[in-house]
Design a protein around this motif. Sequence first.
Motif, PDB file in Angstrom:
ATOM      1  N   TYR A 124     -63.624   2.474  64.752  1.00 10.45           N
ATOM      2  CA  TYR A 124     -62.266   2.730  65.228  1.00 10.45           C
ATOM      3  C   TYR A 124     -61.414   1.580  64.716  1.00 10.45           C
ATOM      4  O   TYR A 124     -61.770   0.411  64.918  1.00 10.45           O
ATOM      5  CB  TYR A 124     -62.208   2.769  66.752  1.00 10.45           C
ATOM      6  CG  TYR A 124     -63.083   3.813  67.392  1.00 10.45           C
ATOM      7  CD1 TYR A 124     -62.839   5.168  67.182  1.00 10.45           C
ATOM      8  CD2 TYR A 124     -64.153   3.452  68.200  1.00 10.45           C
ATOM      9  CE1 TYR A 124     -63.647   6.132  67.779  1.00 10.45           C
ATOM     10  CE2 TYR A 124     -64.951   4.405  68.804  1.00 10.45           C
ATOM     11  CZ  TYR A 124     -64.696   5.741  68.587  1.00 10.45           C
ATOM     12  OH  TYR A 124     -65.501   6.690  69.171  1.00 10.45           O
ATOM     13  N   GLU A 141     -51.551   4.696  62.343  1.00  5.38           N
ATOM     14  CA  GLU A 141     -52.206   5.319  63.481  1.00  5.38           C
ATOM     15  C   GLU A 141     -53.541   4.646  63.745  1.00  5.38           C
ATOM     16  O   GLU A 141     -54.111   4.006  62.866  1.00  5.38           O
ATOM     17  CB  GLU A 141     -52.473   6.813  63.202  1.00  5.38           C
ATOM     18  CG  GLU A 141     -51.231   7.635  62.931  1.00  5.38           C
ATOM     19  CD  GLU A 141     -51.582   9.057  62.553  1.00  5.38           C
ATOM     20  OE1 GLU A 141     -52.776   9.318  62.225  1.00  5.38           O
ATOM     21  OE2 GLU A 141     -50.698   9.914  62.596  1.00  5.38           O
ATOM     22  N   ARG A 143     -57.374   5.115  63.973  1.00  2.00           N
ATOM     23  CA  ARG A 143     -58.220   6.113  63.325  1.00  2.00           C
ATOM     24  C   ARG A 143     -59.691   5.758  63.462  1.00  2.00           C
ATOM     25  O   ARG A 143     -60.037   4.605  63.752  1.00  2.00           O
ATOM     26  CB  ARG A 143     -57.863   6.218  61.838  1.00  2.00           C
ATOM     27  CG  ARG A 143     -56.465   6.752  61.575  1.00  2.00           C
ATOM     28  CD  ARG A 143     -56.249   7.012  60.103  1.00  2.00           C
ATOM     29  NE  ARG A 143     -54.938   7.588  59.848  1.00  2.00           N
ATOM     30  CZ  ARG A 143     -54.511   7.952  58.641  1.00  2.00           C
ATOM     31  NH1 ARG A 143     -55.296   7.780  57.576  1.00  2.00           N
ATOM     32  NH2 ARG A 143     -53.311   8.482  58.487  1.00  2.00           N
ATOM     33  N   LEU A 145     -62.898   5.824  60.965  1.00  2.37           N
ATOM     34  CA  LEU A 145     -63.106   5.938  59.530  1.00  2.37           C
ATOM     35  C   LEU A 145     -64.417   5.264  59.129  1.00  2.37           C
ATOM     36  O   LEU A 145     -64.915   4.378  59.817  1.00  2.37           O
ATOM     37  CB  LEU A 145     -61.957   5.258  58.769  1.00  2.37           C
ATOM     38  CG  LEU A 145     -60.539   5.789  59.000  1.00  2.37           C
ATOM     39  CD1 LEU A 145     -59.523   4.818  58.418  1.00  2.37           C
ATOM     40  CD2 LEU A 145     -60.373   7.171  58.393  1.00  2.37           C
ATOM     41  N   TYR A 153     -57.633   1.469  54.240  1.00  6.01           N
ATOM     42  CA  TYR A 153     -56.514   1.898  55.093  1.00  6.01           C
ATOM     43  C   TYR A 153     -55.772   0.685  55.651  1.00  6.01           C
ATOM     44  O   TYR A 153     -54.531   0.617  55.602  1.00  6.01           O
ATOM     45  CB  TYR A 153     -57.047   2.765  56.227  1.00  6.01           C
ATOM     46  CG  TYR A 153     -56.012   3.182  57.233  1.00  6.01           C
ATOM     47  CD1 TYR A 153     -55.011   4.090  56.903  1.00  6.01           C
ATOM     48  CD2 TYR A 153     -56.030   2.667  58.525  1.00  6.01           C
ATOM     49  CE1 TYR A 153     -54.051   4.468  57.832  1.00  6.01           C
ATOM     50  CE2 TYR A 153     -55.086   3.040  59.456  1.00  6.01           C
ATOM     51  CZ  TYR A 153     -54.089   3.945  59.101  1.00  6.01           C
ATOM     52  OH  TYR A 153     -53.141   4.314  60.029  1.00  6.01           O
ATOM     53  N   ILE A 219     -60.294   9.496  69.974  1.00  2.00           N
ATOM     54  CA  ILE A 219     -59.966   9.629  68.549  1.00  2.00           C
ATOM     55  C   ILE A 219     -60.915  10.603  67.858  1.00  2.00           C
ATOM     56  O   ILE A 219     -60.479  11.555  67.216  1.00  2.00           O
ATOM     57  CB  ILE A 219     -59.964   8.281  67.798  1.00  2.00           C
ATOM     58  CG1 ILE A 219     -58.896   7.348  68.394  1.00  2.00           C
ATOM     59  CG2 ILE A 219     -59.669   8.498  66.312  1.00  2.00           C
ATOM     60  CD1 ILE A 219     -58.802   6.005  67.706  1.00  2.00           C
TER      61      ILE A 219
END
Length: 240
Positions: A124, A141, A143, A145, A153, A219
């Motif tokens: 997260y 945001e 996220r 990933l 990101y 999430i």
Amino acid sequence: MTKILAVDTATEACSAALFIDGRIISEKEVAPQGHTRLLLPMTDRLLKEAGLNLRDLDALAAGRGPGSFTGVRIGVSMAQGLAYGAGKPLIGISDLMVMAFQALEETGLNEAVAAIDARMGEVYVGVFRKDPEGFPELLGEERVLAPEIAAAYAGELLSGNQAALTGTGFAAYPRIGEVLNGIPAAENLPWADTLARLALRDYEQGLARAPGEILPVYIRDQVTWKKVAEQELERQQRRG
């Protein structure tokens, strides 16, 4: 004269804090399997120490996640129950934001990346920048990933200056920190005393809500806590 009780069990950390007229008293423990056993006694002791009961509070606050599915649910559910019983509003605070606030204050930097190990080869992640009042402001945001994607990101959102790095995601996947080349914070877990300070800001901005409006943020599986009617509407929209 504001009084706010804050609780957090979203990660391995279990903590409670009471903000009383500008000062904070708190209890905290790292206990991955002890949240249910520890949290209510913590809150009881804090209230007794302050000579208060739940009805004396202005609001309650909870770490709303992301984090451990069970931990997030325990913290939010307990806070909801206490708020309902006392007839008080509830404030939900992002655990990534709590960690970012701690890291920004510890390092003195203007940006922070918070990453929590989400298991299953993911983290997260949230990227934050210090606002004019010193509070963390979310960029983009929050996220979930894969580590290499999380690093890319975060890198896109950062200004290029060094950022504070905080959270268990960096220990689980050191490559994220290597790519970002930031400064690791000493504290990697969210604590309720910091959460209480963020909750005070939200309370003063009129963001406290009815307890039922504050829901866990996972999430990975947001549909879990949607109302049945909302889920049915989404199914109809997909069919139509």
